[in-house]
Design a protein around this motif. Structure first.
Motif, short mmCIF file in Angstrom:
data_model
loop_
_atom_site.label_atom_id
_atom_site.label_comp_id
_atom_site.label_asym_id
_atom_site.label_seq_id
_atom_site.Cartn_x
_atom_site.Cartn_y
_atom_site.Cartn_z
N LEU A 213 0.83 -1.21 0.00
CA LEU A 213 0.00 0.00 0.00
C LEU A 213 0.87 1.25 0.00
CD1 LEU A 213 -2.67 -1.06 2.66
CD2 LEU A 213 -2.93 -1.03 0.16
N ASP A 214 0.32 2.34 -0.55
CA ASP A 214 1.07 3.60 -0.53
C ASP A 214 1.00 4.22 0.87
OD1 ASP A 214 -1.21 5.69 -0.45
OD2 ASP A 214 -1.76 4.42 -2.16
N GLU A 215 1.91 5.13 1.14
CA GLU A 215 2.03 5.74 2.47
C GLU A 215 0.77 6.53 2.86
OE1 GLU A 215 4.36 5.05 4.76
OE2 GLU A 215 5.10 3.65 3.25
N ALA A 216 0.12 7.17 1.91
CA ALA A 216 -1.08 7.94 2.22
C ALA A 216 -2.18 7.02 2.75
CB ALA A 216 -1.57 8.70 0.99
N THR A 217 -2.32 5.85 2.16
CA THR A 217 -3.32 4.89 2.61
C THR A 217 -2.96 4.34 3.98
OG1 THR A 217 -3.80 4.27 0.32
CG2 THR A 217 -4.47 2.71 2.02
N LYS A 218 -1.68 4.05 4.19
CA LYS A 218 -1.23 3.51 5.47
C LYS A 218 -1.38 4.52 6.61
CE LYS A 218 2.42 0.59 3.56
NZ LYS A 218 3.88 0.40 3.56
N SER A 219 -1.39 5.81 6.30
CA SER A 219 -1.40 6.83 7.35
C SER A 219 -2.80 7.17 7.87
CB SER A 219 -0.71 8.11 6.85
OG SER A 219 -1.49 8.71 5.83
N ASN A 220 -3.85 6.62 7.25
CA ASN A 220 -5.22 6.90 7.67
C ASN A 220 -5.93 5.58 7.96
OD1 ASN A 220 -8.25 7.10 6.79
ND2 ASN A 220 -7.64 9.19 7.39
N TYR A 221 -6.44 5.42 9.17
CA TYR A 221 -7.04 4.14 9.58
C TYR A 221 -8.19 3.72 8.67
CZ TYR A 221 -9.25 0.53 12.39
OH TYR A 221 -9.82 -0.64 12.81
N GLU A 222 -9.11 4.62 8.38
CA GLU A 222 -10.26 4.24 7.54
C GLU A 222 -9.82 3.87 6.13
OE1 GLU A 222 -13.34 3.63 8.56
OE2 GLU A 222 -12.68 4.11 10.59
N SER A 223 -8.87 4.61 5.56
CA SER A 223 -8.35 4.28 4.23
C SER A 223 -7.63 2.93 4.26
CB SER A 223 -7.37 5.36 3.75
OG SER A 223 -8.01 6.58 3.62
N LEU A 224 -6.88 2.70 5.31
CA LEU A 224 -6.16 1.44 5.46
C LEU A 224 -7.14 0.27 5.54
CD1 LEU A 224 -3.58 -0.19 5.99
CD2 LEU A 224 -3.76 0.47 8.40
N LYS A 225 -8.17 0.40 6.35
CA LYS A 225 -9.18 -0.66 6.44
C LYS A 225 -9.81 -0.94 5.09
CE LYS A 225 -12.36 0.43 9.31
NZ LYS A 225 -13.44 0.53 10.29
N ARG A 226 -10.24 0.12 4.40
CA ARG A 226 -10.89 -0.07 3.09
C ARG A 226 -9.97 -0.79 2.11
NH1 ARG A 226 -13.04 4.99 4.12
NH2 ARG A 226 -11.37 6.03 3.00
N ALA A 227 -8.70 -0.37 2.06
CA ALA A 227 -7.75 -0.98 1.13
C ALA A 227 -7.51 -2.45 1.46
CB ALA A 227 -6.44 -0.20 1.14
N LEU A 228 -7.37 -2.75 2.74
CA LEU A 228 -7.14 -4.14 3.13
C LEU A 228 -8.37 -5.01 2.89
CD1 LEU A 228 -4.99 -3.63 6.36
CD2 LEU A 228 -4.22 -4.48 4.12
N ILE A 229 -9.54 -4.47 3.16
CA ILE A 229 -10.77 -5.22 2.88
C ILE A 229 -10.84 -5.53 1.38
CG2 ILE A 229 -13.28 -5.02 2.72
CD1 ILE A 229 -13.15 -3.52 5.45
N GLU A 230 -10.54 -4.54 0.57
CA GLU A 230 -10.59 -4.72 -0.88
C GLU A 230 -9.63 -5.81 -1.33
OE1 GLU A 230 -9.13 -1.96 -4.45
OE2 GLU A 230 -10.80 -1.10 -3.31
N GLN A 231 -8.44 -5.86 -0.74
CA GLN A 231 -7.44 -6.84 -1.16
C GLN A 231 -7.59 -8.21 -0.50
OE1 GLN A 231 -3.33 -5.70 -1.35
NE2 GLN A 231 -3.87 -3.55 -1.63
N LEU A 232 -8.07 -8.21 0.75
CA LEU A 232 -8.05 -9.46 1.52
C LEU A 232 -9.41 -10.09 1.76
CD1 LEU A 232 -5.45 -8.33 4.20
CD2 LEU A 232 -5.04 -9.81 2.22
N ASP A 233 -10.46 -9.40 1.38
CA ASP A 233 -11.79 -9.95 1.59
C ASP A 233 -11.88 -11.31 0.89
OD1 ASP A 233 -14.46 -10.06 2.43
OD2 ASP A 233 -15.15 -9.24 0.53
N ALA A 234 -12.56 -12.23 1.53
CA ALA A 234 -12.66 -13.59 1.01
C ALA A 234 -13.16 -13.64 -0.43
CB ALA A 234 -13.56 -14.43 1.90
#
Length: 150
Positions: free
Chosen positions: A78-99
């Motif tokens: 993930l890019d640093e901007a996404t990693k620096s915001n909890y809600e953005s981080l959650k959304r990005a991880l859900i998008e990539q890791l959702d079953a």
């Protein structure tokens, strides 16, 4: 025992007044390594964060250090901007890791799953049911159960 990153995050927790007075988590979230649905794990993680009184900054830090395997791999990419915001981080991880996005991988694991030497039949059954749920989330439970039995 907590590694260096976890110890630093725990120390930071006390400095920010975001959790228990001792700066130590009351309950530590499990790690995520891709063997369960990310949304299920995230729900458990957020319950632990609520119990510990973590603000979004602490949630972001603990989320990052509780990822292993495919979860850690997704985080690192993930890019640093996404990693620096909890809600953005959650959304990005859900998008990539959702079953749903991992169904192909789980289907392969489901089809290849065999009883290991010394593995109890009940343990095999639990894992086959878990894999059938992850590989075929849109099927009715009765159909998944039939696939697992076959």
């Amino acid at each position: 025992m907590a590694d260096e990153n976890e110890q630093q995050v725990m120390a930071d927790n006390g400095d920010q007044g975001a959790g228990p007075p001792l700066g130590r988590p009351v309950v530590m979230p499990d790690t995520f390594n891709g063997t369960e649905r990310f949304k299920d794990w995230l729900h458990s993680f957020e319950m632990c964060a609520d119990i510990n009184g973590w603000n979004t900054e602490m949630r972001r830090k603990f989320l990052a250090i509780r990822l292993r395997g495919v979860g850690q791999e997704a985080y690192v990419n993930l890019d640093e901007a996404t990693k620096s915001n909890y809600e953005s981080l959650k959304r990005a991880l859900i998008e990539q890791l959702d079953a749903a996005s991992q169904e192909g991988r789980f289907k392969t694991e489901f089809r290849a799953r065999r009883q290991a030497r010394g593995e109890a039949p009940a343990e095999l059954g639990r894992d086959v049911r878990r894999l059938s749920r992850l590989a075929y989330p849109s099927l009715p439970p009765a159909t998944r159960d039939q696939l697992a039995r076959d």
